[in-house]
Design a protein around this motif. Structure first.
Motif, PDB file in Angstrom:
ATOM      1  N   GLY A  78      26.656  23.483 -23.173  1.00 25.35           N
ATOM      2  CA  GLY A  78      25.516  23.980 -24.161  1.00 25.35           C
ATOM      3  C   GLY A  78      24.232  23.443 -23.527  1.00 25.35           C
ATOM      4  O   GLY A  78      24.140  22.680 -22.570  1.00 25.35           O
ATOM      5  N   GLY A  79      23.176  23.983 -23.837  1.00 27.80           N
ATOM      6  CA  GLY A  79      21.754  23.796 -23.418  1.00 27.80           C
ATOM      7  C   GLY A  79      21.603  24.585 -22.149  1.00 27.80           C
ATOM      8  O   GLY A  79      22.465  25.090 -21.368  1.00 27.80           O
ATOM      9  N   ASN A  80      20.381  24.705 -21.608  1.00 24.25           N
ATOM     10  CA  ASN A  80      19.710  25.173 -20.539  1.00 24.25           C
ATOM     11  C   ASN A  80      20.023  24.137 -19.596  1.00 24.25           C
ATOM     12  O   ASN A  80      18.767  23.454 -19.302  1.00 24.25           O
ATOM     13  N   GLN A  81      20.839  24.063 -18.619  1.00 22.19           N
ATOM     14  CA  GLN A  81      20.771  23.249 -17.422  1.00 22.19           C
ATOM     15  C   GLN A  81      20.051  23.637 -16.435  1.00 22.19           C
ATOM     16  O   GLN A  81      19.552  24.913 -16.224  1.00 22.19           O
ATOM     17  N   LEU A  82      19.369  22.650 -15.792  1.00 23.27           N
ATOM     18  CA  LEU A  82      18.473  23.123 -14.465  1.00 23.27           C
ATOM     19  C   LEU A  82      19.130  23.408 -13.380  1.00 23.27           C
ATOM     20  O   LEU A  82      20.386  23.103 -12.954  1.00 23.27           O
ATOM     21  N   GLU A  83      18.667  24.513 -12.418  1.00 21.57           N
ATOM     22  CA  GLU A  83      19.098  25.002 -11.364  1.00 21.57           C
ATOM     23  C   GLU A  83      17.875  25.091 -10.206  1.00 21.57           C
ATOM     24  O   GLU A  83      16.843  25.325 -10.608  1.00 21.57           O
ATOM     25  N   TRP A  84      18.175  25.245  -9.107  1.00 24.94           N
ATOM     26  CA  TRP A  84      17.399  25.307  -7.933  1.00 24.94           C
ATOM     27  C   TRP A  84      17.451  26.822  -7.774  1.00 24.94           C
ATOM     28  O   TRP A  84      18.665  27.407  -7.211  1.00 24.94           O
ATOM     29  N   ARG A  85      16.079  27.530  -7.585  1.00 25.63           N
ATOM     30  CA  ARG A  85      16.226  28.881  -7.304  1.00 25.63           C
ATOM     31  C   ARG A  85      15.469  29.302  -5.976  1.00 25.63           C
ATOM     32  O   ARG A  85      14.253  28.589  -5.942  1.00 25.63           O
ATOM     33  N   VAL A  86      16.122  29.979  -5.111  1.00 21.27           N
ATOM     34  CA  VAL A  86      15.506  30.237  -3.904  1.00 21.27           C
ATOM     35  C   VAL A  86      14.983  31.679  -3.900  1.00 21.27           C
ATOM     36  O   VAL A  86      15.698  32.639  -3.934  1.00 21.27           O
ATOM     37  N   THR A  87      13.566  31.914  -3.704  1.00 22.60           N
ATOM     38  CA  THR A  87      13.022  33.200  -3.783  1.00 22.60           C
ATOM     39  C   THR A  87      12.565  33.565  -2.412  1.00 22.60           C
ATOM     40  O   THR A  87      11.413  32.898  -2.171  1.00 22.60           O
ATOM     41  N   TYR A  88      13.172  34.390  -1.606  1.00 28.58           N
ATOM     42  CA  TYR A  88      12.720  34.423  -0.232  1.00 28.58           C
ATOM     43  C   TYR A  88      11.552  35.511  -0.265  1.00 28.58           C
ATOM     44  O   TYR A  88      11.682  36.457  -0.978  1.00 28.58           O
ATOM     45  N   GLN A  89      10.469  35.470   0.641  1.00 27.66           N
ATOM     46  CA  GLN A  89       9.436  36.209   0.577  1.00 27.66           C
ATOM     47  C   GLN A  89       9.901  37.247   2.020  1.00 27.66           C
ATOM     48  O   GLN A  89       9.980  36.699   3.187  1.00 27.66           O
ATOM     49  N   GLN A  90      10.053  38.532   1.683  1.00 22.96           N
ATOM     50  CA  GLN A  90      10.526  39.654   2.597  1.00 22.96           C
ATOM     51  C   GLN A  90       9.227  39.600   3.501  1.00 22.96           C
ATOM     52  O   GLN A  90       9.847  39.834   4.718  1.00 22.96           O
ATOM     53  N   ASN A  91       8.281  39.771   3.318  1.00 25.16           N
ATOM     54  CA  ASN A  91       7.237  40.069   4.158  1.00 25.16           C
ATOM     55  C   ASN A  91       7.199  38.732   5.241  1.00 25.16           C
ATOM     56  O   ASN A  91       7.210  39.045   6.773  1.00 25.16           O
ATOM     57  N   GLN A  92       7.505  37.814   5.401  1.00 24.78           N
ATOM     58  CA  GLN A  92       7.689  36.357   5.997  1.00 24.78           C
ATOM     59  C   GLN A  92       8.937  36.820   6.846  1.00 24.78           C
ATOM     60  O   GLN A  92       8.819  36.374   8.098  1.00 24.78           O
ATOM     61  N   LEU A  93       9.913  37.203   6.304  1.00 31.99           N
ATOM     62  CA  LEU A  93      11.013  37.467   6.997  1.00 31.99           C
ATOM     63  C   LEU A  93      10.941  38.464   8.186  1.00 31.99           C
ATOM     64  O   LEU A  93      11.493  38.549   9.067  1.00 31.99           O
ATOM     65  N   ASN A  94      10.464  39.476   7.525  1.00 31.63           N
ATOM     66  CA  ASN A  94      10.064  40.627   8.515  1.00 31.63           C
ATOM     67  C   ASN A  94       9.244  40.261   9.674  1.00 31.63           C
ATOM     68  O   ASN A  94       9.375  40.466  10.959  1.00 31.63           O
ATOM     69  N   THR A  95       8.292  39.230   9.511  1.00 33.05           N
ATOM     70  CA  THR A  95       7.284  38.869  10.451  1.00 33.05           C
ATOM     71  C   THR A  95       8.103  37.996  11.517  1.00 33.05           C
ATOM     72  O   THR A  95       8.062  38.056  12.760  1.00 33.05           O
ATOM     73  N   LEU A  96       9.039  36.847  11.176  1.00 33.67           N
ATOM     74  CA  LEU A  96       9.816  36.106  11.866  1.00 33.67           C
ATOM     75  C   LEU A  96      11.070  36.950  12.496  1.00 33.67           C
ATOM     76  O   LEU A  96      12.010  36.206  13.147  1.00 33.67           O
ATOM     77  N   ARG A  97      11.368  38.209  12.138  1.00 31.98           N
ATOM     78  CA  ARG A  97      12.554  39.170  12.313  1.00 31.98           C
ATOM     79  C   ARG A  97      13.987  38.248  11.941  1.00 31.98           C
ATOM     80  O   ARG A  97      14.815  38.077  12.481  1.00 31.98           O
ATOM     81  N   LEU A  98      13.887  37.843  10.603  1.00 32.57           N
ATOM     82  CA  LEU A  98      14.908  37.297  10.038  1.00 32.57           C
ATOM     83  C   LEU A  98      15.337  38.244   8.761  1.00 32.57           C
ATOM     84  O   LEU A  98      14.624  38.907   8.233  1.00 32.57           O
ATOM     85  N   THR A  99      16.551  37.939   8.419  1.00 34.49           N
ATOM     86  CA  THR A  99      17.200  38.636   7.200  1.00 34.49           C
ATOM     87  C   THR A  99      17.457  37.397   6.149  1.00 34.49           C
ATOM     88  O   THR A  99      17.852  36.339   6.238  1.00 34.49           O
ATOM     89  N   ALA A 100      17.741  38.242   4.973  1.00 37.00           N
ATOM     90  CA  ALA A 100      18.458  37.432   3.724  1.00 37.00           C
ATOM     91  C   ALA A 100      19.744  36.730   4.181  1.00 37.00           C
ATOM     92  O   ALA A 100      20.242  35.864   3.877  1.00 37.00           O
ATOM     93  N   GLN A 101      20.308  37.524   5.050  1.00 39.83           N
ATOM     94  CA  GLN A 101      21.891  36.965   5.366  1.00 39.83           C
ATOM     95  C   GLN A 101      21.828  35.672   6.409  1.00 39.83           C
ATOM     96  O   GLN A 101      22.600  34.958   6.293  1.00 39.83           O
TER      97      GLN A 101
END
Length: 440
Positions: free
Chosen positions: A180-203
């Motif tokens: 019970g209760g809301n446990q804490l978790e680490w959330r990773v939110t990638y920035q699509q524009n930055q990925l496109n600039t560096l030619r990277l993907t979410a994969q």
């Protein structure tokens, strides 16, 4: 056959048996008490597939080679296999004394070694462990509810950081789970524009995270005649900086880290369930016992320590479920029935012999038998359950019969020549009851 028992003085004999009896009864609280007998041996299931292959081909090309390799692994009691159309299955029953984790590791290494020799198209065998003892330990003996006029997250933090920490040091507790209760978790939110600039993907991010958290078995180490498995494990990430420094990819001699392409946040998990008592938020504490633990004594110890904990203002802690209650009730019933049967037997002895001394000799002999038996139960780690206690109750008649015959013989013939006959009669009864071990 004349047994010479007179070499030890009578007073010394009585003192020896008195001390052993006291030691035995002192060890009773340390005995493992369970409701039902512990589960059977652990087993490991190995399954594999080969598309469109006939059962005969799988048996010859896959099952037989794997069985032959596994037969060399120690601590395997029985091997059972099934080969069917397009798939196969091998079930390994382990010995009770086997180190389960080490045996599973040896099996995994054996399969990894033999897999390249199997025909092309055979899937890599999957290994599944079925440990009934561990499953039994996964049932909590106590369930408490903590509620108060605070958020579920505050209740969860207090339960994990304060209550769980204080109570986890009690002997016999394997684990305390907070639900019970809301446990804490680490959330990773990638920035699509930055990925496109560096030619990277979410994969690329996903692959980097999988690589960072990858665990592998390196081998076996022998230290002081003990065998250990050596495993490669990643270090836990405790801070935001640790997450931001995870390497993603090397581009033109420039190392790209997770913090450069994603935002890292420590947030509450989405609410999956709501626990409320009298309109207040609530979390639950589940207490799991270690193996071969006296669950009744452990439950009493936990409840006593919880009563001594001073909760913050507005917090309340309730006992929701006590799995040892039924066991305790059954033990009380057995105790009452045992005392009643003993009273009837001793009354019969008193009526027949019309001697309090004779009756007391029978009673103290029975106590000595039980005390010395308790020492044996403790030394050989014999588990006490309802069936074992019922068997002990049944054995009272045998013990009293032997005592009456021996006392009567000594009283009239002044020797112990009847002892071999009593011993033979007892072994005969035990031999007749051995059939119980072969029942399903």
């Amino acid at each position: 056959m004349n047994l010479q028992f007179n070499q030890i003085p009578a007073f010394s004999t009585r003192m020896i048996f008195a001390v052993l009896t006291l030691i035995g009864f002192a060890l009773v609280p340390r005995l493992s008490v369970q409701y039902t007998p512990s589960a059977s041996n652990a087993n490991i299931n190995i399954s594999y597939s080969w598309q469109n292959a006939a059962p005969k081909v799988i048996e010859k090309e896959v099952t037989t080679p794997i069985e032959g390799a596994l037969s060399l692994v120690q601590n395997i009691q029985k091997i059972y296999s099934t080969s069917s159309n397009g798939s196969g299955n091998i079930n390994l029953t382990l010995q009770k004394s086997a180190d389960i984790e080490l045996t599973r590791f040896e099996i995994a290494m054996t399969i990894r070694r033999i897999y390249p020799k199997l025909p092309e198209g055979v899937s890599f065998p999957s290994i599944t462990l079925n440990n009934p003892t561990e499953e039994a330990q996964n049932r909590p003996i106590l369930t408490y509810s903590l509620n108060g006029q605070r958020s579920a997250t505050d209740l969860y933090d207090y339960a994990t950081e304060q209550l769980s920490t204080q109570l986890s040091f009690l002997s016999g507790i394997r684990n305390i789970e907070v639900v019970g209760g809301n446990q804490l978790e680490w959330r990773v939110t990638y920035q699509q524009n930055q990925l496109n600039t560096l030619r990277l993907t979410a994969q690329d991010i996903q692959s980097a995270l999988q690589k960072h958290f990858y665990n592998d078995v390196l081998g076996i180490a022998n230290i002081d005649n003990q065998t250990f498995s050596v495993q490669l494990q990643s270090q836990p990430l405790l801070t935001r900086e640790d997450w931001e420094n995870i390497p993603i990819k090397n581009i033109q001699d420039r190392l790209i880290t997770l913090g450069q392409v994603a935002q890292i946040q420590l947030v509450e998990q989405p609410q999956r369930a709501y626990y409320r008592i009298n309109g207040k938020n609530s979390v639950r504490l589940l207490f799991y016992p270690e193996a071969n633990t006296n669950t009744i004594e452990l439950a009493k110890n936990i409840q006593t320590n919880i009563k001594n904990i001073e909760l913050p203002k507005g917090y309340e802690l309730f006992l929701d479920d006590d799995a040892t209650e039924y066991l305790n009730d059954e033990l009380q019933k057995i105790q009452h029935r045992t005392l009643l049967s003993l009273a009837i037997l001793l009354l019969f002895v008193l009526i027949v012999h019309r001697s309090w001394r004779h009756t007391l000799v029978v009673a103290f002999s029975l106590l000595a038998n039980l005390g010395i038996a308790a020492i044996g139960y403790y030394i050989f780690n014999i588990e006490m359950n309802l069936y074992a206690l019922a068997g002990i109750t049944v054995s009272f008649g045998l013990m009293i019969d032997n005592t009456i015959v021996m006392v009567h013989h000594i009283r009239h013939y002044q020797n112990q020549k009847v002892f071999p006959a009593l011993l033979a009669a007892t072994f005969t009864t035990i031999a007749a009851l051995v059939i119980v071990f072969f029942l399903p």
